[in-house]
Design a protein around this motif. Structure first.
Motif, PDB file in Angstrom:
ATOM      1  N   GLU A 321      61.383  49.736 139.845  1.00  0.00           N
ATOM      2  CA  GLU A 321      60.151  49.730 140.598  1.00  0.00           C
ATOM      3  C   GLU A 321      58.911  50.061 140.023  1.00  0.00           C
ATOM      4  O   GLU A 321      58.089  49.349 139.788  1.00  0.00           O
ATOM      5  CB  GLU A 321      60.245  49.970 142.175  1.00  0.00           C
ATOM      6  CG  GLU A 321      60.938  49.231 143.161  1.00  0.00           C
ATOM      7  CD  GLU A 321      62.315  48.882 142.889  1.00  0.00           C
ATOM      8  OE1 GLU A 321      63.019  50.004 142.228  1.00  0.00           O
ATOM      9  OE2 GLU A 321      63.110  47.963 142.788  1.00  0.00           O
ATOM     10  N   ARG A 324      57.347  48.256 137.087  1.00  0.00           N
ATOM     11  CA  ARG A 324      56.731  47.054 137.467  1.00  0.00           C
ATOM     12  C   ARG A 324      55.663  47.151 138.562  1.00  0.00           C
ATOM     13  O   ARG A 324      54.942  46.466 138.578  1.00  0.00           O
ATOM     14  CB  ARG A 324      57.758  45.957 138.046  1.00  0.00           C
ATOM     15  CG  ARG A 324      58.801  45.593 137.168  1.00  0.00           C
ATOM     16  CD  ARG A 324      59.544  44.180 137.541  1.00  0.00           C
ATOM     17  NE  ARG A 324      59.994  44.292 138.773  1.00  0.00           N
ATOM     18  CZ  ARG A 324      60.854  44.498 139.418  1.00  0.00           C
ATOM     19  NH1 ARG A 324      61.850  44.791 138.541  1.00  0.00           N
ATOM     20  NH2 ARG A 324      61.331  44.783 140.699  1.00  0.00           N
ATOM     21  N   GLU A 409      64.397  43.999 149.605  1.00  0.00           N
ATOM     22  CA  GLU A 409      63.736  43.601 148.275  1.00  0.00           C
ATOM     23  C   GLU A 409      62.995  42.385 148.659  1.00  0.00           C
ATOM     24  O   GLU A 409      63.355  41.451 149.284  1.00  0.00           O
ATOM     25  CB  GLU A 409      64.959  43.428 147.376  1.00  0.00           C
ATOM     26  CG  GLU A 409      64.669  43.642 145.907  1.00  0.00           C
ATOM     27  CD  GLU A 409      65.851  43.403 145.017  1.00  0.00           C
ATOM     28  OE1 GLU A 409      67.026  43.925 145.469  1.00  0.00           O
ATOM     29  OE2 GLU A 409      65.748  42.849 144.001  1.00  0.00           O
ATOM     30  N   MET A 411      60.089  39.059 147.068  1.00  0.00           N
ATOM     31  CA  MET A 411      59.520  38.639 146.005  1.00  0.00           C
ATOM     32  C   MET A 411      58.664  37.270 146.424  1.00  0.00           C
ATOM     33  O   MET A 411      58.865  36.802 147.770  1.00  0.00           O
ATOM     34  CB  MET A 411      60.221  38.136 144.880  1.00  0.00           C
ATOM     35  CG  MET A 411      61.469  36.930 145.305  1.00  0.00           C
ATOM     36  SD  MET A 411      62.408  36.641 143.883  1.00  0.00           S
ATOM     37  CE  MET A 411      61.406  35.691 142.950  1.00  0.00           C
ATOM     38  N   ASP A 412      57.394  36.827 146.114  1.00  0.00           N
ATOM     39  CA  ASP A 412      56.700  35.728 146.307  1.00  0.00           C
ATOM     40  C   ASP A 412      56.329  34.919 145.164  1.00  0.00           C
ATOM     41  O   ASP A 412      56.710  35.231 144.005  1.00  0.00           O
ATOM     42  CB  ASP A 412      55.756  35.885 147.352  1.00  0.00           C
ATOM     43  CG  ASP A 412      54.573  36.990 146.899  1.00  0.00           C
ATOM     44  OD1 ASP A 412      54.584  36.921 145.476  1.00  0.00           O
ATOM     45  OD2 ASP A 412      53.825  37.507 147.443  1.00  0.00           O
ATOM     46  N   ASP A 416      57.407  39.586 141.745  1.00  0.00           N
ATOM     47  CA  ASP A 416      58.476  40.326 142.482  1.00  0.00           C
ATOM     48  C   ASP A 416      57.971  41.942 142.711  1.00  0.00           C
ATOM     49  O   ASP A 416      57.337  42.440 141.972  1.00  0.00           O
ATOM     50  CB  ASP A 416      59.557  40.538 141.255  1.00  0.00           C
ATOM     51  CG  ASP A 416      60.824  40.961 141.839  1.00  0.00           C
ATOM     52  OD1 ASP A 416      60.828  41.431 143.157  1.00  0.00           O
ATOM     53  OD2 ASP A 416      61.990  40.881 141.280  1.00  0.00           O
ATOM     54  N   TYR A 417      58.291  42.092 144.125  1.00  0.00           N
ATOM     55  CA  TYR A 417      57.909  43.505 144.457  1.00  0.00           C
ATOM     56  C   TYR A 417      59.084  44.359 144.239  1.00  0.00           C
ATOM     57  O   TYR A 417      58.798  45.757 144.603  1.00  0.00           O
ATOM     58  CB  TYR A 417      57.534  43.443 145.830  1.00  0.00           C
ATOM     59  CG  TYR A 417      56.535  42.614 146.496  1.00  0.00           C
ATOM     60  CD1 TYR A 417      55.210  43.267 146.478  1.00  0.00           C
ATOM     61  CD2 TYR A 417      56.756  41.469 147.014  1.00  0.00           C
ATOM     62  CE1 TYR A 417      54.318  42.515 146.842  1.00  0.00           C
ATOM     63  CE2 TYR A 417      55.671  40.636 147.327  1.00  0.00           C
ATOM     64  CZ  TYR A 417      54.428  40.982 147.289  1.00  0.00           C
ATOM     65  OH  TYR A 417      53.242  40.302 147.864  1.00  0.00           O
TER      66      TYR A 417
END
Lengths: 525, 75
Positions: A321, A324, A409, A411-412, A416-417
Motif C-alpha cells: 500500500e 502505491r 480492500e 478499488m474503483d 486501486d486503494y
C-alpha cells in the motif's frame, strides 16, 4: 516556558545548524516541567541508550530534538561502559525503565565488536545497534577527536545533534509519528530560479532534490505543492520542462496562488483530510517557513537542504500500500474533479464503480504488517484508537483470545486503494461480541465502505447465533467528528451496562438485518 | 557572538556576574568534568577555533581559558 514556547525554541534550534550542546541542554532542562502541557497529537516513547563510550548529553539532545517530530521521549542512559551488566542483570536500570526502544552504540572492533553484538542479541524488543563504522559514517569529522582523550567521547559533543537526528528515525517509526505528506515550495526549492521571472527556459530543476521526493513518493509519501505563483506558468513548467523528474501526476493536491502559505497549508490539510501533524513543509525562504511555523507548530518545516537527512518519513516496514499510496492520492485528485462535475454524492459514488474485497484475517495472514501499520497511524475514523502491533494482532487471533478480524480492500474505476479498513471483534461473555478495533483510512471515507465491514461482522454474528454486538467508541480529539454518530446511525442503541469512564458503548440487538450497502460490489476471500 | 563569561555562565547555569578569572571547578558547584568538556566545545564553536588536546588538558580556571584564547588570537 509554555509548551508552545518550547516548540518555538526547538524550531529555531533545528533551523540553526550552529546550535550548540548547551543550547539544547537549556531547553532540555525545561522539558520535564511542561510534560503535562504537551498537545494531544504528541506520540510518546521510552528510549534507552547504552554505550561503551561517553554519550552524556546525547539523550537530552535527543529528547529536545524529538519535540520537533511531535514525539515526547522519556530517556534512560545506562551507566558508563556497563553494557554487559545492564543487559545481563534483569534487575538493572535498563529493565526497570522498560524501554520501547534501545539504542546500543559501541566503539570497538574485532573480537570486542563481536562481544557487543553478542550482548545486543540477548536484548528483547526493539534494538537499534550501531557499531564504530556506522557511527563514523553518520558523524564524520566528529568521530575520534581530542574529546576521545578528554572524556572518552568517541563522538565529539558537537556531533551529538547529527547523531540524534539519525537515531530519531527509529523513534519516529516505533512511536507512530511517521509523516504522511510532503508539501513543496517551487521556486528555489523544486527548481533553481523563479519561474515568474526566468520563464520555463530560465529555471533549472534540482534533480537531486526531486529524486529524494520521488523516492519518498514511491515509499508511500503523498506529495503536494504550496507556492506563490501563477498556476498556469507552474503547471506548464512541471509538465513540459525536459529536466523535471516530478510531474503533475505525482502530486495529490496543490495550492499555487498568492495567498499566504499558512492559509494554503490549512486548505491542503482539509483537501487531503489529514491532520496537520502528518505534514512536512519544505521551503527555501526562512520567511515562509516562519509564517507556516507560527500557525502550525505540529508541521515539520524544513529547508530544502535538510530533506536529505530528515528522519520523519521513516517507517518500520514498507508495505505494498505504501508503494502505491502516492499514486492513489494523485488519482484521488482526478476523482475530486470528477465529483464536482456530478450533481450529488450518491451519483458520484455510483459513478465510481466501487468494488471491495473483505478478507478474514488469520494469524498467518501476510497482510498483518499492513493492519498493524494502519492501527499505528489512523486517527480520524478509528473507533478505539488501539495501537496494536503485529505481534499483538497475532496473539489476539490465537485460540485463547479467539478474535475475529476482517480487512477490506477497495478499488474503483480510477485505481486501486489496497487495504484500507479493519475491524476486530472479540467474544466477551456468552453470546456477546464486542467490536474492539474498527478503523478506516481517511482517504476512502464518505463512500460507505466502512458499512461493508460492519455488515460482515453482523452477518458472522448472526451465523454464530450471537445475541448482542457491542460497538465501542473511545473519543479522542481526532476521531470525534467521524466516529461519534457512526454506531447510532447504523442500528445501534446507546448501551448503559458497559459504559466506562473513557468509552461509550452502543448495542446492536441483531434482530434487524443490516444489508451490505448498494452501489458497492462486495467480494469475499 | 557571546563573551567567554556568558558561555561559562550558560553552561554552568550560574549568574554571569559571578564569573571571574579565578572561577574554577574547585570553587564552583556544578562544574564537573562533563561541563568542562562542554565548555571547550562551546568555546571552540563560539570563537571559531580548534584547540589541541595538550592545550586544553592543563586549563585550571577561567583565566587560563582567556589566556589560551588570547594566544590563539580569538580576541
Amino acid at each position: 516556558m509554555t509548551f508552545r514556547e518550547i516548540q518555538n525554541s526547538v524550531f529555531r534550534l533545528m533551523e540553526n545548524p550552529g546550535a550548540t550542546v548547551s543550547d539544547h541542554l537549556s531547553i532540555a532542562n525545561q522539558l520535564e516541567d511542561s510534560k503535562k502541557e504537551k498537545p494531544e497529537y504528541f506520540r510518546g516513547i521510552k528510549a534507552a541508550f547504552l554505550s561503551n563510550f561517553t554519550i552524556k548529553g546525547l539523550p537530552e539532545i535527543f529528547r529536545t530534538r524529538a519535540i520537533f517530530h511531535n514525539v515526547w521521549a522519556d530517556v534512560y542512559l545506562g551507566p558508563y561502559d556497563q553494557c554487559a551488566q545492564e543487559i545481563l542483570d534483569k534487575k538493572s536500570g535498563l529493565y526497570k525503565f522498560q524501554p520501547d526502544l534501545i539504542y546500543f552504540l559501541f566503539d570497538a572492533d574485532g573480537e570486542k565488536a563481536n562481544h557487543y553484538k553478542e550482548l545486543a542479541s540477548q536484548l528483547s524488543g526493539k534494538v537499534m545497534l550501531m557499531d564504530s563504522n556506522q557511527i563514523k559514517a553518520v558523524v564524520g569529522n566528529y568521530w575520534q577527536t581530542k574529546y576521545k582523550e578528554m572524556g572518552d567521547f568517541s563522538v565529539a559533543p558537537e556531533g551529538f545533534s547529527t547523531l540524534a537526528d539519525y537515531l530519531m528515525k527509529e523513534t519516529i517509526a516505533v512511536s507512530g509519528a511517521t509523516k504522511k505528506c510532503l508539501v513543496l515550495d517551487l521556486d528555489n526549492t523544486l527548481w533553481k530560479g523563479v519561474i515568474g521571472e526566468d520563464g520555463l527556459e530560465g529555471i533549472k530543476p534540482d534533480q537531486d532534490f526531486q529524486r529524494q521526493a520521488l523516492y519518498l513518493y514511491e515509499t508511500g509519501v503523498i506529495l503536494a505543492i504550496n507556492s506563490k505563483n501563477n498556476s498556469e506558468d507552474v503547471l506548464e513548467a512541471i509538465e513540459k520542462h525536459p529536466k523535471m523528474i516530478l510531474r503533475k501526476n505525482h502530486f495529490a493536491a496543490w495550492r499555487i496562488n498568492w495567498q499566504d502559505k499558512a492559509t494554503n497549508m490549512k486548505e491542503l490539510t482539509d483537501e487531503l483530510m489529514l491532520g496537520a501533524d502528518s505534514f512536512v513543509f519544505v521551503d527555501d525562504s526562512p520567511f515562509e517557513r516562519n509564517i507556516v511555523a507560527n500557525k502550525f507548530p505540529e508541521v515539520a518545516i524544513l529547508s530544502p537542504e535538510s530533506l536529505k537527512n530528515y528522519p520523519g518519513f521513516h517507517k518500520l516496514k514498507i508495505t505494498d500500500e505504501d508503494r502505491r499510496r502516492g499514486q492513489m492520492y494523485a488519482e484521488e485528485q482526478i476523482r475530486r474533479s470528477a465529483r464536482s462535475s456530478l450533481n450529488n454524492v450518491e451519483d458520484f459514488i455510483k459513478s465510481l464503480n466501487l468494488e471491495v474485497t473483505i478478507r478474514e484475517i488469520k494469524s498467518d495472514s501476510p497482510i498483518i504488517p499492513r493492519i498493524a501499520q494502519m492501527a499505528q497511524k489512523t486517527n480520524q475514523f478509528n473507533m478505539t484508537t488501539k495501537r496494536w502491533s503485529e505481534d499483538e494482532i497475532r496473539t489476539l487471533l490465537n485460540e485463547r483470545h479467539n478474535y475475529k478480524m476482517w480487512a477490506v480492500e477497495a478499488m474503483d474505476r480510477f485505481g486501486d486503494y489496497g487495504i484500507i479498513g479493519f475491524l476486530a471483534a472479540k467474544p466477551v461473555v456468552d453470546k456477546v461480541w464486542e467490536i474492539d478495533n474498527f478503523l478506516m483510512s481517511c482517504r476512502i471515507l464518505g463512500r460507505g465502505i466502512e458499512k461493508t465491514l460492519l455488515a460482515r461482522v453482523i452477518e458472522e454474528a448472526n451465523r454464530s447465533k450471537i445475541s448482542k454486538l457491542i460497538g465501542v467508541f473511545i473519543p479522542t480529539k481526532k476521531n470525534k467528528a467521524l466516529c461519534e454518530d457512526f454506531y447510532p446511525n447504523n442500528g445501534f442503541n446507546s448501551g448503559l451496562v458497559y459504559k466506562s469512564a473513557d468509552s461509550v458503548n452502543f448495542i446492536h440487538h441483531l434482530n434487524s438485518p443490516y444489508p451490505y450497502p448498494e452501489n458497492i460490489k462486495v467480494n469475499f476471500s | 557572538m557571546k563573551t567567554l563569561e556568558e558561555i561559562i555562565a550558560g553552561v554552568l547555569t550560574i549568574d554571569v556576574k559571578s564569573v571571574n578569572d579565578q572561577t574554577s571547578p574547585e570553587n564552583t558547584p556544578g562544574w564537573d568534568s562533563f561541563n568542562s568538556i562542554l565548555l571547550v566545545s562551546e568555546v571552540e564553536k563560539n570563537f571559531n577555533v580548534k584547540f589541541e588536546l595538550d592545550e586544553v588538558v592543563g586549563l585550571k580556571n577561567v583565566g587560563d581559558f582567556r589566556a589560551l584564547l588570547k594566544k590563539r588570537g580569538a580576541f
